[in-house]
Design an enzyme around this catalytic site. Structure first.
Site, short mmCIF file in Angstrom:
data_model
loop_
_atom_site.label_atom_id
_atom_site.label_comp_id
_atom_site.label_asym_id
_atom_site.label_seq_id
_atom_site.Cartn_x
_atom_site.Cartn_y
_atom_site.Cartn_z
N ASN A 1 -20.96 -3.82 1.77
CA ASN A 1 -21.40 -2.48 2.13
C ASN A 1 -22.56 -2.05 1.24
O ASN A 1 -23.01 -2.80 0.36
CB ASN A 1 -20.24 -1.48 2.09
CG ASN A 1 -19.63 -1.32 0.71
OD1 ASN A 1 -20.30 -1.52 -0.32
ND2 ASN A 1 -18.36 -0.95 0.65
N ASP B 1 -12.43 -3.96 6.60
CA ASP B 1 -11.67 -5.19 6.85
C ASP B 1 -11.61 -5.48 8.35
O ASP B 1 -11.69 -6.65 8.76
CB ASP B 1 -10.26 -5.05 6.30
CG ASP B 1 -10.24 -4.89 4.78
OD1 ASP B 1 -11.20 -5.35 4.13
OD2 ASP B 1 -9.27 -4.32 4.25
N ASP C 1 -8.61 8.04 8.93
CA ASP C 1 -8.35 7.25 7.72
C ASP C 1 -9.26 6.04 7.75
O ASP C 1 -9.17 5.21 8.66
CB ASP C 1 -6.87 6.83 7.69
CG ASP C 1 -6.49 6.04 6.44
OD1 ASP C 1 -7.37 5.74 5.62
OD2 ASP C 1 -5.29 5.72 6.29
N GLY D 1 -7.29 -9.26 1.65
CA GLY D 1 -7.06 -10.56 2.27
C GLY D 1 -6.13 -10.47 3.46
O GLY D 1 -6.41 -11.00 4.54
N ASN E 1 -5.31 -7.75 5.22
CA ASN E 1 -5.92 -6.96 6.29
C ASN E 1 -6.92 -7.78 7.10
O ASN E 1 -6.93 -7.74 8.34
CB ASN E 1 -6.65 -5.74 5.71
CG ASN E 1 -5.73 -4.73 5.08
OD1 ASN E 1 -4.52 -4.73 5.33
ND2 ASN E 1 -6.29 -3.86 4.26
N ASP F 1 0.84 -1.20 0.00
CA ASP F 1 0.00 0.00 0.00
C ASP F 1 0.88 1.25 0.00
O ASP F 1 1.62 1.50 0.96
CB ASP F 1 -0.90 0.04 1.24
CG ASP F 1 -2.13 -0.83 1.10
OD1 ASP F 1 -2.32 -1.44 0.03
OD2 ASP F 1 -2.91 -0.90 2.07
#
Length: 294
Positions: free
Chosen positions: A178, A242, A236, A40, A42, A12
């Site tokens: 979500n 996750d 953030d 995955g 996370n 990241d």
């Protein structure tokens, strides 16, 4: 019960920006970090920090072996971790002053799975174990079909949402998504309409629909539960979903009720958004239990 995460591991690259980059714009970031990520990875670390017995099956290039070390350091079994010649998957993440994010994703080694890899990815699982999948790897359908043959409980987080994921839903036991993903799957906008449409077509599903600051809803063919979000100021939101997924599933695996699992997951997610980064923001179980104490 044990849980196997078959998913992505990314590098990241996160940029703090005054606003998301617009078309044709060159924008200076105010800060930069490089960290372990991928849905995955996370979710596997969130599961482990939440107390679950978790193993990870994924792939990186030679530039990403520190991701395996990050998983192992967090108590995740990495004996099914593959090293490829492809570059490791990575994400370019913009985070604005309100903590919102915009992410550009490159699949890399995460998209290198072949059908002949599936026995290794599922090696060591037993009937009744759980499998957690997202949509950042290749061979997703073949992995789900083989897992179902082996008697596993399958959890799907359909992110990023793509049309082919509809074909997996008959195999899925738990669906964690979500509002945007729910709308994409059903064409509905309101949470109750999304849940009604999914359960009408797939009555076997256990569904957890996260609603951001509006909380979350659980639904199956017989019951519904709601959970308010914990009000916090977000720094953030990168790993909020996750973290929720890992804490919710770990709680269910340990025998907590759905309502208890939702309360724990909501608290953990609220703690995560108050800190920058993905893995670095996922709280430890002891901290969550302390925060939940009356």
């Amino acid at each position: 019960m044990k849980i196997r995460v078959c998913g992505s591991a990314n590098i990241d690259d996160t940029y703090q920006v005054p606003h998301f980059v617009r078309e044709g714009e060159t924008l200076a970031s105010t800060a930069y970090t490089r960290n372990a990520g991928g849905k995955g990875l996370n979710q596997a670390i969130a599961l482990s920090r939440a107390g679950a017995q978790v193993s990870f099956a994924g792939a990186v290039g030679r530039d990403g072996q520190f991701l395996a070390e990050e998983l192992e350091k967090n108590g995740v079994d990495i004996s099914r971790f593959l090293v490829r010649e492809e570059a490791t998957g990575h994400a370019i993440i913009q985070v604005d002053p309100e903590g919102r994010n915009a992410i550009l994703l490159y699949g890399g080694a995460n998209r290198s799975f072949r059908e002949e890899d599936i026995p290794q990815l599922l090696e060591g699982v037993e009937e009744g174990d759980w499998l957690l999948l997202q949509n950042e790897i290749s061979q997703l359908g073949a992995i789900a079909r083989e897992a179902k043959k082996r008697g596993m409980q399958i959890v799907l987080n359909p992110s990023p949402m793509e049309e082919h994921l509809r074909s997996l839903l008959p195999l899925v036991d738990w669906l964690m998504l979500n509002e945007v993903e729910g709308s994409d799957l059903t064409g509905k906008q309101e949470p109750e309409d999304i849940l009604d449409a999914l359960l009408e077509k797939y009555p076997h599903l256990h569904i957890v629909l996260t609603l951001g600051e509006k909380g979350s809803v659980y639904a199956d063919s017989a019951s519904r539960e709601t959970q308010d979000a914990v009000p916090v100021t977000a720094v953030d939101t990168t790993a909020a979903g996750d973290t929720y997924t890992g804490y919710f599933l770990s709680a269910v695996l340990r025998g907590l009720s759905v309502s208890g699992a939702m309360a724990m997951a909501s608290c953990a997610a609220a703690m995560a958004v108050q800190h920058p980064g993905a893995v670095a923001s996922i709280p430890e179980l002891a901290a969550v239990l302390e925060a939940l104490r009356p």
